[in-house]
Design a protein around this motif. Structure first.
Motif, PDB file in Angstrom:
ATOM      1  N   UNK A   1      28.450  71.046  33.791  1.00  0.00           N
ATOM      2  CA  UNK A   1      28.835  69.655  34.031  1.00  0.00           C
ATOM      3  C   UNK A   1      28.089  68.646  33.171  1.00  0.00           C
ATOM      4  N   UNK A   2      26.984  69.052  32.584  1.00  0.00           N
ATOM      5  CA  UNK A   2      26.162  68.126  31.798  1.00  0.00           C
ATOM      6  C   UNK A   2      26.059  68.634  30.378  1.00  0.00           C
ATOM      7  N   UNK A   3      26.332  67.746  29.410  1.00  0.00           N
ATOM      8  CA  UNK A   3      26.303  68.150  28.006  1.00  0.00           C
ATOM      9  C   UNK A   3      25.251  67.413  27.199  1.00  0.00           C
ATOM     10  N   UNK A   4      24.520  66.520  27.824  1.00  0.00           N
ATOM     11  CA  UNK A   4      23.516  65.734  27.117  1.00  0.00           C
ATOM     12  C   UNK A   4      22.213  66.490  26.932  1.00  0.00           C
ATOM     13  N   UNK A   5      21.235  65.804  26.373  1.00  0.00           N
ATOM     14  CA  UNK A   5      19.912  66.403  26.208  1.00  0.00           C
ATOM     15  C   UNK A   5      19.146  66.311  27.527  1.00  0.00           C
ATOM     16  N   UNK A   6      18.230  67.234  27.733  1.00  0.00           N
ATOM     17  CA  UNK A   6      17.404  67.258  28.935  1.00  0.00           C
ATOM     18  C   UNK A   6      16.246  66.292  28.702  1.00  0.00           C
ATOM     19  N   UNK A   7      16.374  65.101  29.262  1.00  0.00           N
ATOM     20  CA  UNK A   7      15.425  64.032  28.966  1.00  0.00           C
ATOM     21  C   UNK A   7      14.627  63.567  30.179  1.00  0.00           C
ATOM     22  N   UNK A   8      15.117  63.860  31.376  1.00  0.00           N
ATOM     23  CA  UNK A   8      14.472  63.336  32.573  1.00  0.00           C
ATOM     24  C   UNK A   8      14.887  61.921  32.903  1.00  0.00           C
ATOM     25  N   UNK A   9      15.834  61.379  32.149  1.00  0.00           N
ATOM     26  CA  UNK A   9      16.346  60.018  32.378  1.00  0.00           C
ATOM     27  C   UNK A   9      17.737  60.106  32.996  1.00  0.00           C
ATOM     28  N   UNK A  10      17.916  59.476  34.150  1.00  0.00           N
ATOM     29  CA  UNK A  10      19.198  59.482  34.851  1.00  0.00           C
ATOM     30  C   UNK A  10      20.054  58.358  34.268  1.00  0.00           C
ATOM     31  N   UNK A  11      20.734  58.685  33.195  1.00  0.00           N
ATOM     32  CA  UNK A  11      21.578  57.713  32.520  1.00  0.00           C
ATOM     33  C   UNK A  11      23.051  57.967  32.788  1.00  0.00           C
ATOM     34  N   UNK A  12      23.872  57.428  31.933  1.00  0.00           N
ATOM     35  CA  UNK A  12      25.330  57.501  32.085  1.00  0.00           C
ATOM     36  C   UNK A  12      25.840  58.933  32.105  1.00  0.00           C
ATOM     37  N   UNK A  13      25.324  59.788  31.208  1.00  0.00           N
ATOM     38  CA  UNK A  13      25.793  61.179  31.155  1.00  0.00           C
ATOM     39  C   UNK A  13      25.415  61.952  32.416  1.00  0.00           C
ATOM     40  N   UNK A  14      24.214  61.725  32.927  1.00  0.00           N
ATOM     41  CA  UNK A  14      23.783  62.405  34.153  1.00  0.00           C
ATOM     42  C   UNK A  14      24.619  61.933  35.330  1.00  0.00           C
ATOM     43  N   UNK A  15      24.813  60.648  35.412  1.00  0.00           N
ATOM     44  CA  UNK A  15      25.618  60.086  36.503  1.00  0.00           C
ATOM     45  C   UNK A  15      27.041  60.650  36.474  1.00  0.00           C
ATOM     46  N   UNK A  16      27.633  60.741  35.291  1.00  0.00           N
ATOM     47  CA  UNK A  16      28.989  61.281  35.163  1.00  0.00           C
ATOM     48  C   UNK A  16      29.035  62.754  35.554  1.00  0.00           C
ATOM     49  N   UNK A  17      28.015  63.516  35.164  1.00  0.00           N
ATOM     50  CA  UNK A  17      27.971  64.938  35.508  1.00  0.00           C
ATOM     51  C   UNK A  17      27.856  65.145  37.017  1.00  0.00           C
ATOM     52  N   UNK A  18      27.018  64.360  37.671  1.00  0.00           N
ATOM     53  CA  UNK A  18      26.870  64.448  39.132  1.00  0.00           C
ATOM     54  C   UNK A  18      28.197  64.108  39.804  1.00  0.00           C
ATOM     55  N   UNK A  19      28.847  63.067  39.348  1.00  0.00           N
ATOM     56  CA  UNK A  19      30.128  62.665  39.934  1.00  0.00           C
ATOM     57  C   UNK A  19      31.173  63.769  39.768  1.00  0.00           C
ATOM     58  N   UNK A  20      31.249  64.367  38.579  1.00  0.00           N
ATOM     59  CA  UNK A  20      32.216  65.463  38.343  1.00  0.00           C
ATOM     60  C   UNK A  20      31.946  66.640  39.272  1.00  0.00           C
ATOM     61  N   UNK A  21      30.680  67.008  39.432  1.00  0.00           N
ATOM     62  CA  UNK A  21      30.343  68.123  40.307  1.00  0.00           C
ATOM     63  C   UNK A  21      30.703  67.813  41.752  1.00  0.00           C
ATOM     64  N   UNK A  22      30.372  66.644  42.210  1.00  0.00           N
ATOM     65  CA  UNK A  22      30.656  66.306  43.598  1.00  0.00           C
ATOM     66  C   UNK A  22      32.155  66.245  43.868  1.00  0.00           C
ATOM     67  N   UNK A  23      32.920  65.723  42.931  1.00  0.00           N
ATOM     68  CA  UNK A  23      34.378  65.714  43.102  1.00  0.00           C
ATOM     69  C   UNK A  23      34.892  67.149  43.150  1.00  0.00           C
ATOM     70  N   UNK A  24      34.329  68.029  42.305  1.00  0.00           N
ATOM     71  CA  UNK A  24      34.736  69.431  42.302  1.00  0.00           C
ATOM     72  C   UNK A  24      34.424  70.100  43.641  1.00  0.00           C
ATOM     73  N   UNK A  25      33.372  69.633  44.311  1.00  0.00           N
ATOM     74  CA  UNK A  25      33.008  70.161  45.622  1.00  0.00           C
ATOM     75  C   UNK A  25      33.782  69.502  46.759  1.00  0.00           C
ATOM     76  N   UNK A  26      34.638  68.541  46.417  1.00  0.00           N
ATOM     77  CA  UNK A  26      35.480  67.900  47.418  1.00  0.00           C
ATOM     78  C   UNK A  26      34.841  66.732  48.143  1.00  0.00           C
ATOM     79  N   UNK A  27      33.790  66.165  47.579  1.00  0.00           N
ATOM     80  CA  UNK A  27      33.139  65.018  48.211  1.00  0.00           C
ATOM     81  C   UNK A  27      33.903  63.740  47.883  1.00  0.00           C
ATOM     82  N   UNK A  28      34.234  62.964  48.892  1.00  0.00           N
ATOM     83  CA  UNK A  28      34.982  61.728  48.662  1.00  0.00           C
ATOM     84  C   UNK A  28      34.122  60.643  48.035  1.00  0.00           C
TER      85      UNK A  28
END
Length: 79
Positions: free
Chosen positions: A37-64
């Motif tokens: 779900x995440x394609x960015x660099x491992x930086x420890x910064x919760x930026x746009x890419x991390x936020x998008x990856x979390x959202x994609x995973x949660x939607x895949x898990x069926x979270x509204x």
């Protein structure tokens, strides 16, 4: 998958959010990358890419409301 997110959040002092910087965010990024779900660099910064990856995973898990669900996990409400 949700258990993995809870496991990495056990050292967190509160909910992660856009702009957070920590070892917990780095671990989250590593796990999201392993799950594809995440394609960015491992930086420890919760930026746009991390936020998008979390959202994609949660939607895949069926979270509204993925952001709310993750924040509850991080503060222990769903542990």
């Amino acid at each position: 998958m949700a258990a993995r997110l809870r496991a990495i959040s056990s050292s967190s002092s509160g909910p992660l959010r856009h702009g957070s910087r920590s070892e917990t965010v780095r671990q989250l990024q590593e796990n999201l990358k392993k799950l594809g779900y995440y394609t960015g660099s491992i930086s420890g910064h919760y930026g746009t890419l991390t936020e998008a990856a979390v959202t994609k995973l949660m939607w895949a898990l069926g979270q509204e409301n993925p952001t709310e669900w993750l924040n509850h996990c991080l503060v222990g409400e769903y542990r």
